[in-house]
Each structure stands twice: as structure tokens, then as C-alpha cells.
Motif scaffolding. Structure first.
Motif, short mmCIF file in Angstrom:
data_model
loop_
_atom_site.label_atom_id
_atom_site.label_comp_id
_atom_site.label_asym_id
_atom_site.label_seq_id
_atom_site.Cartn_x
_atom_site.Cartn_y
_atom_site.Cartn_z
N UNK A 95 0.83 -1.20 0.00
CA UNK A 95 0.00 0.00 0.00
C UNK A 95 0.87 1.26 0.00
N UNK A 96 1.94 1.25 0.81
CA UNK A 96 2.84 2.40 0.84
C UNK A 96 3.53 2.64 -0.48
N UNK A 97 3.88 1.56 -1.17
CA UNK A 97 4.52 1.71 -2.48
C UNK A 97 3.54 2.31 -3.49
N UNK A 98 2.27 1.93 -3.41
CA UNK A 98 1.26 2.50 -4.30
C UNK A 98 1.06 3.99 -4.02
N UNK A 99 1.16 4.37 -2.75
CA UNK A 99 1.10 5.80 -2.43
C UNK A 99 2.28 6.55 -3.06
N UNK A 100 3.44 5.90 -3.07
CA UNK A 100 4.61 6.50 -3.73
C UNK A 100 4.34 6.70 -5.22
N UNK A 101 3.75 5.71 -5.88
CA UNK A 101 3.43 5.82 -7.30
C UNK A 101 2.42 6.95 -7.54
N UNK A 102 1.46 7.06 -6.64
CA UNK A 102 0.46 8.13 -6.75
C UNK A 102 1.12 9.50 -6.62
N UNK A 103 2.01 9.64 -5.63
CA UNK A 103 2.68 10.92 -5.43
C UNK A 103 3.58 11.27 -6.62
N UNK A 104 4.19 10.26 -7.21
CA UNK A 104 5.14 10.52 -8.29
C UNK A 104 4.46 10.76 -9.63
N UNK A 105 3.40 10.01 -9.93
CA UNK A 105 2.79 10.08 -11.26
C UNK A 105 1.36 10.61 -11.26
N UNK A 106 0.75 10.75 -10.08
CA UNK A 106 -0.62 11.27 -10.02
C UNK A 106 -1.68 10.28 -10.45
N UNK A 107 -1.37 8.99 -10.41
CA UNK A 107 -2.28 7.96 -10.94
C UNK A 107 -3.16 7.38 -9.82
N UNK A 108 -4.10 6.53 -10.21
CA UNK A 108 -4.86 5.72 -9.26
C UNK A 108 -4.38 4.28 -9.39
N UNK A 109 -4.32 3.57 -8.28
CA UNK A 109 -3.77 2.21 -8.28
C UNK A 109 -4.69 1.24 -7.57
N UNK A 110 -4.65 0.02 -8.03
CA UNK A 110 -5.40 -1.09 -7.43
C UNK A 110 -4.40 -2.20 -7.16
N UNK A 111 -4.32 -2.66 -5.91
CA UNK A 111 -3.32 -3.68 -5.57
C UNK A 111 -4.00 -4.86 -4.88
N UNK A 112 -3.42 -6.04 -5.08
CA UNK A 112 -3.87 -7.25 -4.39
C UNK A 112 -2.64 -8.04 -3.97
N UNK A 113 -2.77 -8.79 -2.89
CA UNK A 113 -1.72 -9.70 -2.44
C UNK A 113 -2.24 -11.12 -2.55
N UNK A 114 -1.48 -11.96 -3.23
CA UNK A 114 -1.86 -13.35 -3.45
C UNK A 114 -1.04 -14.29 -2.58
#
Length: 299
Positions: free
Chosen positions: A70-89
Motif C-alpha cells: 500500500x505504501x509503495x502505491x502511495x509513492x506511485x500516486x505521489x510521483x505520477x498522479x495515478x490511481x492504483x489497485x493492488x492485491x496480495x496473493x
């Protein structure tokens, strides 16, 4: 999940192994996010998302894995301004019956740890925890939920390579920080064996293993031993590579330890010689003072 473009329903309710999921920079559901992403594009062959599939260290508890992703997705959001969907398998079970039974009886929220204990047991699974991180090609405004300009920094030749390296470096930094916080000595290193050896952090000659793929991996799990006739040849070769690499690591670490001990002995010898020279110089000075004395009292 229903694809509004085609009306097709994708049913994942019987799929086992989804441990956690979440959304970043999006207030709706995952279904709404990806339908909106599809509607934001006008070209028939447009790309609507990117995906990363990082492995997650089995040394991290499941909640730490969730925080990491989740923290890494926040980093991607801060860097690129995108929305992200993540799952853990979850990792794959060696026996499918164990997977079905334990999954059917799981109660993760209620503190029943039978399923979780099995996930972290190498006798039951291959420990291959991993995440799927998908994020939009376009910037997304959190408040209006509108899609903006496309993020092309990863696609353009002048910037693409640097952006990918930056993403990999950030994942390595965050993963190693999580491992250290969890009290684990394990670390990940995204450098090649050659680069590690050039930096003095690994022995020369380490060999990379070949990817098995799902079919060979299943055959390897079914085989009892590397010499089993059912074992695929690629798995046999990987086993041989692991053994050679382990020997190289063992010898390299032994040589490095001996070198450190030798350096320590050299340092001790230099210190002893320096102190002896100082003692002799002091004694010689005392002799000169005695010789220069004019009377018995001065001596």
C-alpha cells in the motif's frame, strides 16, 4: 466485475488465495475504477493500465506485506498522479487438497491462524507471496475522479529507463526497510550478479537460474527429489546452479573472513611495533638525560 464496454462478467469469487486488496487515489470500487479507465480512452488499441508483480519476502508478516504494498502505491500516486489497485496473493500449496480445505475454513479476521500458519510453512507452500499492482495510464483527480493527461514518462525513450530504475530502487529501499523493522537479516538486491561482484558484494561467477514457468513448477513440486525422472530438466539444472552458487558463496565468505582476520593481525602488529618504537625512543631519551646530568642529585 462487469465490463461495461462488452457487458461481460468476470467472476473471481471461486478463486483462492486473495489475502488483501486496496485502492489508492480512488474513492469508488475497483470495478468502477477500471470501467472509468476504459471510458477515458478513445483509441481502440489504447493501453489503459500498467502492472507490476513484485515478490514479497516470506520473512515479513502478512500485515507488514500489506503495509509495504500500500505504501509503495502511495509513492506511485505521489510521483505520477495515478490511481492504483493492488492485491496480495497467497503462495501456491504443494497439495491442492490442503489449499481447498484450509481456504474453505479460513477465518483470518477472527484470529484463526491455521491457514496463515500453513502459508508460511515451506512444507505446505512454495512461500511465493506476491502482489499485483495495477495503475492507470492517466493522472486521476481524487476529488473529481476525472482522468487527466497520460503519464508517458515510462514510455518515452529518453526517460523510460531511468523511471523504471527509479521504481525498482524505491521498491528495494522500502522492502529492505520493512525487513529491518521486522528484525529480519534478509535483504533484497536488484543488481545483477555481475554488478554485485564488481562492487565487491558477491563472489565472481554466480549463475542465474532459469525461470520454470507454471507447468514445470507444478512438475517440480510433484517430483520427490532432483534425481526423480519426473523432475523437469530445467528444475534439475536450477538445482545444480543453486549448489554451485552456494559453494561459491561459502568459499567467498570464508576467504573474506580470513582476509579480515589477516588485516586485523596486521593492524595489531603495526600498533605493537609503533608502541615498541615509542618505548625505545623514550628510554633512549632518558639515557641521554642521565648522561647529561652534572651531579648525582640530577642523575
Amino acid at each position: 466485475m462487469t465490463d461495461q464496454r462488452t457487458g461481460k462478467v468476470h467472476n473471481f469469487t471461486r478463486v483462492r488465495g486473495l489475502l488483501h486488496e486496496g485502492l489508492v487515489n480512488w474513492e469508488g470500487t475497483a470495478e468502477e475504477l477500471w470501467n472509468a479507465a476504459e471510458m477515458s480512452e478513445t483509441r481502440r488499441n489504447a493501453r489503459v493500465a500498467r502492472e507490476l508483480r513484485p515478490a514479497l519476502p516470506a520473512e515479513l508478516p502478512l500485515d507488514d506485506q500489506r503495509r509495504l504494498v500500500h505504501g509503495f502505491c502511495l509513492h506511485l500516486k505521489d510521483k505520477y498522479g495515478i490511481a492504483a489497485h493492488w492485491v496480495i496473493h497467497a503462495p501456491a500449496f504443494h497439495e491442492k487438497d490442503d489449499d481447498r480445505q484450509l481456504w474453505a475454513g479460513r477465518k483470518i479476521e477472527d484470529g484463526d491462524n491455521k491457514y496463515l500458519e500453513a502459508l508460511f510453512d515451506p512444507a505446505h507452500t512454495n512461500l511465493n507471496f506476491h502482489a499485483h499492482i495495477r495503475w492507470t495510464m492517466r493522472e486521476v483527480d481524487l476529488y473529481s475522479q476525472e482522468f487527466g493527461v497520460r503519464t508517458l514518462a515510462l514510455d518515452r525513450k529518453p526517460t523510460g529507463t531511468g523511471e523504471v530504475k527509479s521504481i525498482r530502487a524505491e521498491w528495494q529501499r522500502r522492502t529492505n526497510a520493512a525487513l529491518a523493522k521486522a528484525g529480519s537479516d534478509a535483504r533484497i538486491d536488484l543488481r545483477s550478479y555481475r554488478a554485485m561482484a564488481a562492487d565487491g558484494d558477491a563472489p565472481d561467477g554466480l549463475e542465474a537460474q532459469q525461470h520454470l514457468g507454471p507447468r514445470n513448477a507444478a512438475r517440480a513440486r510433484a517430483a520427490a527429489h532432483p534425481i526423480d525422472p519426473l523432475m523437469p530438466m530445467v528444475a534439475v539444472r536450477n538445482h545444480q546452479v543453486r549448489e554451485r552458487n552456494e559453494q561459491r558463496w561459502e568459499h567467498w565468505l570464508m576467504i573474506r573472513q580470513l582476509s579480515r582476520e589477516k588485516a586485523g593481525l596486521e593492524d595489531a602488529r603495526h600498533i605493537a611495533e609503533s608502541r615498541e618504537a615509542e618505548r625505545r625512543a623514550a628510554a633512549e631519551l632518558q639515557k641521554k638525560k642521565v648522561a647529561a646530568a652534572q651531579s648525582v642529585e640530577e642523575q
